[in-house]
Design an enzyme around this catalytic site. Structure first.
Site, PDB file in Angstrom:
ATOM      1  N   SER A   1       0.838  -1.368   0.034  1.00 44.35           N
ATOM      2  CA  SER A   1      -0.150  -0.066  -0.073  1.00 44.35           C
ATOM      3  C   SER A   1       0.918   1.167  -0.041  1.00 44.35           C
ATOM      4  O   SER A   1       2.050   1.130   0.596  1.00 44.35           O
ATOM      5  CB  SER A   1      -1.010   0.059   1.167  1.00 44.35           C
TER       6      SER A   1
ATOM      7  N   LYS B   1       0.843  -3.016   5.322  1.00 48.54           N
ATOM      8  CA  LYS B   1      -0.297  -4.021   4.445  1.00 48.54           C
ATOM      9  C   LYS B   1       0.554  -4.842   3.313  1.00 48.54           C
ATOM     10  O   LYS B   1       1.604  -4.212   2.666  1.00 48.54           O
ATOM     11  CB  LYS B   1      -1.234  -3.028   3.740  1.00 48.54           C
TER      12      LYS B   1
ATOM     13  N   GLU C   1      -7.379 -10.203  -7.085  1.00 48.36           N
ATOM     14  CA  GLU C   1      -8.385  -9.409  -7.218  1.00 48.36           C
ATOM     15  C   GLU C   1      -8.669  -8.925  -8.714  1.00 48.36           C
ATOM     16  O   GLU C   1      -9.670  -9.017  -9.340  1.00 48.36           O
ATOM     17  CB  GLU C   1      -8.273  -7.979  -6.471  1.00 48.36           C
TER      18      GLU C   1
END
Ligand code: ARG
Length: 395
Positions: free
Chosen positions: A279, A285, A292
């Site tokens: 991120s 993160k 996705e």
């Protein structure tokens, strides 16, 4: 620089750019196949006495050399060429002289493009089937590495029954093998030879041997009659895109499970670090972006399928330039299917399921309890169901 059909009128550059569209970029992948089909066509012309042995040899050698040079990146189709067929014939004539102008006897770009596309689709369907089987094999590796690892089986996203990593992986592997079989079944429409139909109405006055080019290119049948050929453009594409879509949809659902299983809340599986991204604002993160985007890929393949179905839908018979627009969605969807499958096959063997994070709550055994009551007491399933249900009634 001129087009094959140039008779001296000037062409508005904007019309060339609009009508050639993306062809100069897209047709590069058809060149090897156009070379093969053109060589088969020239050999047939020679056998029919329509080309001298010397011209035929010059054409064959010139095309083969152009094909090799194209494969090495030494030339590319250019916008001024209009399309790959023109690019090839122009370069052939530049290389071998007048004999190059004899190769187009008894053919049209209308049957040429179909021959090249079908040869491309034949190869691509084979590669995609192989990629689908590779993902299935990678799932086999996951199952073996986690042979004894339980997983909840879900319905409605609610824990439902006991399952396991091998059972979960095996379901996807079986469907992917089925997708590979679906891709192979596309051969029925792909394996029809369009050559000799020319612009769509054959070659009046010319003894073209359609069977000879069919055999040389390994197509299963000559597409008859000639008027069927242009009516069929887009159908093999749509069938292939349908199977591609089913494959990508299965890959996307596999990816969707992994995104969910890897969520902080479930934490059933650790995704390989090299296959996750970070991120820009939250340094703690690691995100499952690959999975996705794989999940999102089926929206692209569905769009491509819809384009392929819509394009020919209301066209009168015969060739129309509209049909050119079939190529972009075909290539776009196949490319995406290929890379999605390749990346998932690469990521899967490094998945680490975390048994310590996976707990199967006792109520997952409720159906099994009822089954045991039926076997032990011979009572109807509905009665066993009611007896077990009392124990799990809320409150
Ligand atoms: N680029 C064209 C296509 O894909 C090739 C055929 C062109 N034929 C024509 N009559 N303009 O359809």
């Amino acid at each position: 620089m001129s087009r094959l059909w140039d008779t001296g009128e000037s062409l508005d550059a904007r019309v060339l750019a609009y009508t050639a569209g993306e062809d100069h970029a897209l047709d590069d992948r058809l060149i090897a196949h156009d070379v093969a089909a053109s060589i088969a066509h020239a050999a047939m012309l020679e056998r029919q006495g329509l080309l001298t042995a010397a011209d035929s040899a010059a054409i064959r050698n010139g095309l083969a050399a152009l094909g090799r040079e194209h494969a090495r990146g030494l030339w590319r189709v250019e916008l001024a060429d209009e399309d790959g067929h023109t690019a090839l014939e122009r370069r052939l004539t530049a290389r071998i002289g007048a004999a190059g102008g004899r190769v187009h006897l008894g053919r049209s770009r209308n049957d040429q493009v179909l021959a090249a596309l079908r040869l491309w689709m034949r190869a691509e369907a084979g590669v995609l089937a192989e990629r689908a089987r590779a993902v299935a094999a990678a799932l086999g590796t996951v199952a073996e590495a986690h042979a004894g690892v339980a997983l909840p089986g879900y319905t409605h996203l609610q824990p439902a029954m006991p399952s396991s990593v091998p059972l979960w992986a095996g379901g996807f592997a079986a469907e992917l093998a089925d997708d590979a079989a679906g891709l192979a079944a596309c051969a029925r429409r792909i394996e029809k030879s369009p050559l000799g139909s020319a612009a769509g109405y054959g070659t009046p006055g010319l003894p073209v041997d359609r069977e000879a080019t069919r055999a040389a290119l390994g197509f299963a049948e000559v597409q008859e009659p000639v008027t069927a050929v242009q009516l069929s453009r887009g159908k093999a594409e749509a069938q292939l895109l349908f199977e591609v879509h089913l494959l990508v949809q299965d890959l996307g659902r596999l990816a969707a499970d992994l995104v969910w299983f890897a969520s902080k809340e479930l934490g059933f599986v650790a995704l390989p670090a090299a296959m996750t991204t970070g991120s820009s604002i939250m340094p703690q993160k690691r995100n499952p972006d690959l999975f996705e985007l794989a999940r999102a890929a089926s929206s692209v393949t569905l769009g491509a399928l819809v384009e392929a179905l819509a394009l020919p839908a209301k066209l009168p018979s015969g060739y129309h330039r509209d049909l050119q627009r079939l190529k972009a969605p075909l290539f776009r969807a196949c490319d995406l299917a290929r890379t999605t499958a390749e990346l998932l096959a690469a990521a899967l063997p490094d998945l680490r399921f975390l048994p310590e994070r996976i707990a199967l709550p006792p109520e997952l055994g409720a159906a099994e309890e009822a089954h045991r009551l039926v076997l032990a007491e011979g009572i109807p399933f509905r009665e066993a169901y009611s007896r077990v249900a009392v124990r799990y009634r809320p409150g």
